[in-house]
Design an enzyme around this catalytic site. Structure first.
Site, PDB file in Angstrom:
ATOM      1  N   HIS A 175      -1.108 -10.122 -14.908  1.00  6.92           N
ATOM      2  CA  HIS A 175      -0.577 -10.278 -16.366  1.00  6.92           C
ATOM      3  C   HIS A 175       0.562  -9.205 -16.584  1.00  6.92           C
ATOM      4  O   HIS A 175       0.896  -8.214 -15.698  1.00  6.92           O
ATOM      5  CB  HIS A 175      -1.842 -10.023 -17.396  1.00  6.92           C
ATOM      6  CG  HIS A 175      -3.058 -10.486 -17.175  1.00  6.92           C
ATOM      7  ND1 HIS A 175      -3.054 -12.133 -17.818  1.00  6.92           N
ATOM      8  CD2 HIS A 175      -4.104 -10.655 -16.628  1.00  6.92           C
ATOM      9  CE1 HIS A 175      -4.121 -12.555 -17.374  1.00  6.92           C
ATOM     10  NE2 HIS A 175      -4.930 -11.868 -17.000  1.00  6.92           N
TER      11      HIS A 175
ATOM     12  N   THR B 132      -3.316   2.284  -3.743  1.00  9.52           N
ATOM     13  CA  THR B 132      -2.003   1.886  -4.533  1.00  9.52           C
ATOM     14  C   THR B 132      -0.594   2.529  -4.108  1.00  9.52           C
ATOM     15  O   THR B 132       0.356   2.131  -4.749  1.00  9.52           O
ATOM     16  CB  THR B 132      -2.215   2.610  -5.929  1.00  9.52           C
ATOM     17  OG1 THR B 132      -2.304   3.985  -5.777  1.00  9.52           O
ATOM     18  CG2 THR B 132      -3.706   2.304  -6.846  1.00  9.52           C
ATOM     19  N   LYS B 133      -0.677   3.132  -3.018  1.00  8.92           N
ATOM     20  CA  LYS B 133       0.589   3.498  -2.202  1.00  8.92           C
ATOM     21  C   LYS B 133       0.385   3.444  -0.814  1.00  8.92           C
ATOM     22  O   LYS B 133      -0.569   3.082  -0.266  1.00  8.92           O
ATOM     23  CB  LYS B 133       0.704   5.065  -2.498  1.00  8.92           C
ATOM     24  CG  LYS B 133       0.967   5.313  -3.936  1.00  8.92           C
ATOM     25  CD  LYS B 133       1.105   6.832  -4.260  1.00  8.92           C
ATOM     26  CE  LYS B 133       1.386   7.162  -5.630  1.00  8.92           C
ATOM     27  NZ  LYS B 133       1.706   8.544  -6.088  1.00  8.92           N
TER      28      LYS B 133
ATOM     29  N   LYS C 225      -7.569  12.535   7.068  1.00 13.02           N
ATOM     30  CA  LYS C 225      -7.110  13.052   8.225  1.00 13.02           C
ATOM     31  C   LYS C 225      -6.233  12.245   9.256  1.00 13.02           C
ATOM     32  O   LYS C 225      -6.160  11.047   8.955  1.00 13.02           O
ATOM     33  CB  LYS C 225      -8.346  13.599   9.241  1.00 13.02           C
ATOM     34  CG  LYS C 225      -9.073  12.101   9.748  1.00 13.02           C
ATOM     35  CD  LYS C 225     -10.224  13.316  10.457  1.00 13.02           C
ATOM     36  CE  LYS C 225     -11.301  11.969  10.995  1.00 13.02           C
ATOM     37  NZ  LYS C 225     -12.372  12.448  12.149  1.00 13.02           N
TER      38      LYS C 225
END
Length: 210
Positions: A110, A181-182, A199
């Site tokens: 959306h 998200t990254k 790690k």
């Protein structure tokens, strides 16, 4: 006896779904397991939406909510009972493991603007009440979308969510239940919500480039 009959019915329904789906798939000698399904909203005829290499095994749902998008899956990759939801592009390279319960989502679904979301609801109601797919009239031009890429030798644990625009580097491992998200750097282990570095994978366990 009843269990055997139900299994045969389930298998028959799967084969029917697969026959219908293969019109939109280019595939080598890979395999589709019984949970596999391809869902297309307003597909373009004679268009290949999914490209699969050799020796991969797919037990996932691949969903194209708009008429655009492309999913590319390489060689020797396994995707469990997960969902791949594509508007732009999702690429999974070679020798990748994706466990069950994962969701790869290359768009926001959306708009950020609440007024556009109100319009979404109005369109959905209209489409549904007129017997159409409830997102048939959705305006995708206001929805942000960026490709997802999972590089070779990566492993995505169960119940992970990969959001738009992320790249999972070669050999990286995403721990179970993570929300990515990254970008994830090659040969690292990440986990959590949002996923963060846990790690580095030791050099001796990384793929040697000859």
């Amino acid at each position: 006896m009843i269990g055997f009959i139900l299994h045969k019915i389930k298998q028959l329904l799967f084969l029917r779904r697969l026959k219908k789906a293969k019109k939109y798939i280019s595939v080598g000698n890979s395999h589709f397991l019984e949970a596999f399904d391809l869902l297309l909203n307003s597909p373009e005829p004679h268009r290949v939406y999914v490209k699969v290499g050799d020796d991969s095994m797919l037990n996932c749902n691949i969903i194209f909510e708009s008429g655009s998008g492309e999913v590319i899956i390489g060689d020797r990759s396994f995707i469990g009972a997960s969902q791949i939801i594509c508007k732009s592009k999702i690429e999974i390279e070679n020798d990748v493991f994706i466990a069950w319960g994962c969701c790869l989502y290359d768009h926001d679904s959306h708009a950020i603007d609440y007024k556009e979301r109100q319009k979404d609801i109005e369109r959905q109601l209209s489409d549904f009440r007129n017997g159409k797919n409830f997102i048939e009239s959705k305006d995708w031009n206001v929805v942000n979308s960026k490709p997802i890429k999972i590089c070779s030798n990566a492993w995505i644990g169960m119940n992970c969510i990969l959001l738009k625009g992320v790249t999972i580097g070669e050999g990286a491992i995403v721990g179970a239940g993570s929300v990515v998200t990254k970008d994830v750097a090659p040969w690292t282990i990440v986990g959590g919500n949002p996923a963060k570095l846990i790690k580095q994978i030791p050099v001796e366990l990384r793929k040697r480039i000859i």
